[in-house]
Motif scaffolding. Structure first.
Motif, short mmCIF file in Angstrom:
data_model
loop_
_atom_site.label_atom_id
_atom_site.label_comp_id
_atom_site.label_asym_id
_atom_site.label_seq_id
_atom_site.Cartn_x
_atom_site.Cartn_y
_atom_site.Cartn_z
N HIS A 354 0.82 -1.21 0.00
CA HIS A 354 0.00 0.00 0.00
C HIS A 354 0.86 1.26 0.00
N GLU A 355 1.98 1.21 0.71
CA GLU A 355 2.86 2.38 0.72
C GLU A 355 3.43 2.65 -0.67
N PHE A 356 3.81 1.60 -1.38
CA PHE A 356 4.30 1.78 -2.75
C PHE A 356 3.21 2.40 -3.63
N GLU A 357 1.99 1.92 -3.48
CA GLU A 357 0.89 2.43 -4.30
C GLU A 357 0.61 3.90 -3.97
N ALA A 358 0.67 4.25 -2.70
CA ALA A 358 0.45 5.64 -2.31
C ALA A 358 1.57 6.54 -2.83
N ASP A 359 2.80 6.03 -2.83
CA ASP A 359 3.91 6.78 -3.40
C ASP A 359 3.70 7.03 -4.89
N GLU A 360 3.24 6.01 -5.60
CA GLU A 360 2.99 6.16 -7.04
C GLU A 360 1.92 7.22 -7.29
N PHE A 361 0.89 7.21 -6.47
CA PHE A 361 -0.17 8.21 -6.59
C PHE A 361 0.40 9.61 -6.37
N ALA A 362 1.25 9.74 -5.36
CA ALA A 362 1.85 11.04 -5.06
C ALA A 362 2.71 11.53 -6.22
N ALA A 363 3.45 10.61 -6.83
CA ALA A 363 4.30 10.98 -7.97
C ALA A 363 3.45 11.46 -9.15
N GLN A 364 2.26 10.87 -9.31
CA GLN A 364 1.37 11.26 -10.40
C GLN A 364 0.68 12.59 -10.14
N GLN A 365 0.24 12.80 -8.90
CA GLN A 365 -0.58 13.96 -8.58
C GLN A 365 0.22 15.16 -8.08
N SER A 366 1.45 14.91 -7.65
CA SER A 366 2.27 16.01 -7.14
C SER A 366 3.65 15.92 -7.76
N SER A 367 4.64 15.47 -6.99
CA SER A 367 6.00 15.38 -7.51
C SER A 367 6.76 14.28 -6.78
N GLY A 368 7.22 13.30 -7.55
CA GLY A 368 8.02 12.24 -6.96
C GLY A 368 9.34 12.77 -6.41
N VAL A 369 9.90 13.75 -7.11
CA VAL A 369 11.17 14.34 -6.67
C VAL A 369 11.00 15.00 -5.31
N GLU A 370 9.91 15.75 -5.16
CA GLU A 370 9.67 16.43 -3.88
C GLU A 370 9.34 15.43 -2.77
N LEU A 371 8.65 14.35 -3.12
CA LEU A 371 8.36 13.34 -2.10
C LEU A 371 9.64 12.66 -1.64
N ILE A 372 10.55 12.39 -2.57
CA ILE A 372 11.84 11.82 -2.19
C ILE A 372 12.57 12.76 -1.23
N ALA A 373 12.57 14.05 -1.57
CA ALA A 373 13.24 15.03 -0.71
C ALA A 373 12.57 15.09 0.66
N ALA A 374 11.24 14.99 0.68
CA ALA A 374 10.52 15.01 1.95
C ALA A 374 10.85 13.78 2.79
N LEU A 375 10.89 12.62 2.14
CA LEU A 375 11.21 11.39 2.86
C LEU A 375 12.61 11.43 3.44
N VAL A 376 13.56 11.92 2.65
CA VAL A 376 14.94 12.04 3.15
C VAL A 376 14.97 12.96 4.37
N GLY A 377 14.22 14.07 4.28
CA GLY A 377 14.15 14.99 5.41
C GLY A 377 13.55 14.33 6.64
N LEU A 378 12.51 13.53 6.44
CA LEU A 378 11.86 12.85 7.57
C LEU A 378 12.76 11.76 8.15
N TYR A 379 13.45 11.02 7.27
CA TYR A 379 14.40 10.02 7.77
C TYR A 379 15.44 10.70 8.67
N LYS A 380 15.90 11.86 8.22
CA LYS A 380 16.93 12.59 8.95
C LYS A 380 16.39 13.10 10.29
N GLU A 381 15.25 13.77 10.25
CA GLU A 381 14.72 14.40 11.46
C GLU A 381 14.22 13.37 12.48
#
Length: 413
Positions: A354-381
């Motif tokens: 389900h997480e993979f599917e939600a990521d795919e939806f986010a890449a389609q509706q927003s930006s996969g690049v920005e989601l990657i950046a957000a995830l990296v930020g969350l991993y860090k914080e």
């Protein structure tokens, strides 16, 4: 000992040993990869941050192993050690009817469990989380939260326990169906009521202020056709430095909630991508599927309980001398995790899918690049480990490991 006693001990010890084994694998794997940042994160996460995440993971794992072993000891004390039988005798001595006695036994066991869990809870909050800079909770807040939580559990829990016990004793051979329907209805009611009536007892929720973030989120909600009761910011920083975002409620009471800590560390575009991911869960029907699965598993549990309740060996094999509806319920709740533990990897796999599917939806509706950046930020914080043991992760993790998740997103960007 009876046959079922041996079966219970085999499953209990097997599940405990597997948990300890997986935890030690995680410890070894994270330690072995502590000295270097994984290639996908070079230049994005500093070595010091990576090592902090590794140390945090190792510290949590150590406490987790203690928790597992204490849980094993307590379960054996309550069951084969005669603890439940002793507690039952104490309450029966008051001469109450079975409904009141059963409710008292269950609630007192719940309260005793909370007290016994208190030392580890205090250690996690004021030692472990404090050491890594995450704890923002004061002793006063901890005590107030504990008192509120206990009061809420009693106010809500006592009527529910009494209803289930009454149905078990009075609703005939189909009591399990009525009890399941009642519990399902209650769960739906709590899901609806939580954002508006329960969550505000512990945190402050403020509507998201106007600005670029609000504009981006409103535009995303409009183009995905999602209607909610609003986007709110929760004062998570009062208790922890960890960041998160989630959906809550259903129907007209749906809310989107961002921790204030998350908004501090992400750009507006990244916040939009995070919301797009959460919307993906809704649009791909993950929430509905999860609720249906939970209902079906609860129904299956009640069916099994209905059968076990009439088996004398179920009580005696687990250290209870006098069968009763409430003892059947208690024993089932206490021992079933030892048997259901081994379906955990299936549930974790389903969640990661389900997480993979939600990521795919986010890449389609927003930006996969920005989601990657957000995830990296969350991993860090959040000091999330970038190098979990593969077997440990497959068994437990509801989200894909960081490197695998990023690689999957890159394929859909």
């Amino acid at each position: 000992m009876q046959t079922f006693t041996y079966i219970f001990l085999v499953f209990l010890l097997a599940s405990t040993l597997v948990q300890i084994y997986l935890s030690l694998r995680q410890k070894q794997h994270v330690s072995a990869h502590r000295s270097a940042v994984p290639a996908p994160f070079l230049g994005k996460i500093a070595l010091e941050e990576h090592q902090k995440a590794a140390d945090y993971t190792l510290a949590k794992g150590g406490v987790g192993r203690i928790d597992v072993l204490l849980g094993l000891v307590l379960l054996l004390v309550w069951t084969l050690g005669g603890g439940l039988d002793w507690l039952d005798v104490q309450w029966r001595s008051l001469g109450w009817n079975e409904l009141y006695t059963g409710t008292a036994v269950i609630i007192s066991l719940m309260l005793l469990g909370s007290v016994l869990d208190l030392p580890l809870s205090l250690y996690r909050t004021f030692v472990l989380e404090e050491r890594f800079g995450f704890n923002k909770m004061t002793p006063t807040t901890f005590v107030v939260d504990a008192l509120k939580g206990t009061a809420l559990a009693l106010v809500i829990g006592i009527p529910v326990v009494m209803l289930i016990l009454w149905l078990m004793a009075s609703a005939g051979s189909l009591w399990w169906l009525y009890a399941w329907a009642a519990l399902t209805g209650f769960s739906l009611l709590m899901t609806w009521a939580y954002p508006k009536f329960i969550a505000p007892l512990f945190n402050k929720f403020s509507p998201l202020e106007e600005g670029e973030v609000a504009q981006r989120l409103n535009a995303l909600l409009a183009r995905t056709g999602f209607n909610s009761n609003g986007v709110f910011v929760m004062d998570g920083s009062r208790r922890s430095a960890h960041g998160n975002a989630y959906f809550t409620g259903f129907g007209k009471n749906k809310r989107i909630v961002f921790f204030d800590t998350l908004l501090k560390h992400l750009t507006p575009a990244q916040v939009e991508a995070v919301l797009a991911h959460e919307l993906g869960h809704f649009k791909r029907k993950h929430i509905v599927k999860g609720m249906v699965l939970s209902m079906l598993m609860t129904l299956a549990g009640f069916v099994v309980l209905a059968w076990l309740m009439g088996q004398a060996w179920f009580y005696t094999a687990l250290g209870v001398s006098q069968p009763s509806t409430y003892m059947a319920l208690l024993l089932f709740v206490l021992v079933s995790p030892a048997f259901t533990f081994f379906i955990g990897p299936i549930m974790a796999w389903w969640s990661r899918k389900h997480e993979f599917e939600a990521d795919e939806f986010a890449a389609q509706q927003s930006s996969g690049v920005e989601l990657i950046a957000a995830l990296v930020g969350l991993y860090k914080e959040n000091a999330s480990t970038l190098t979990p043991d593969p077997l440990y992760s497959a068994f437990y993790d509801s989200h894909p490991p960081a490197a695998i998740r990023i690689a999957h997103l890159q394929q859909h960007t």
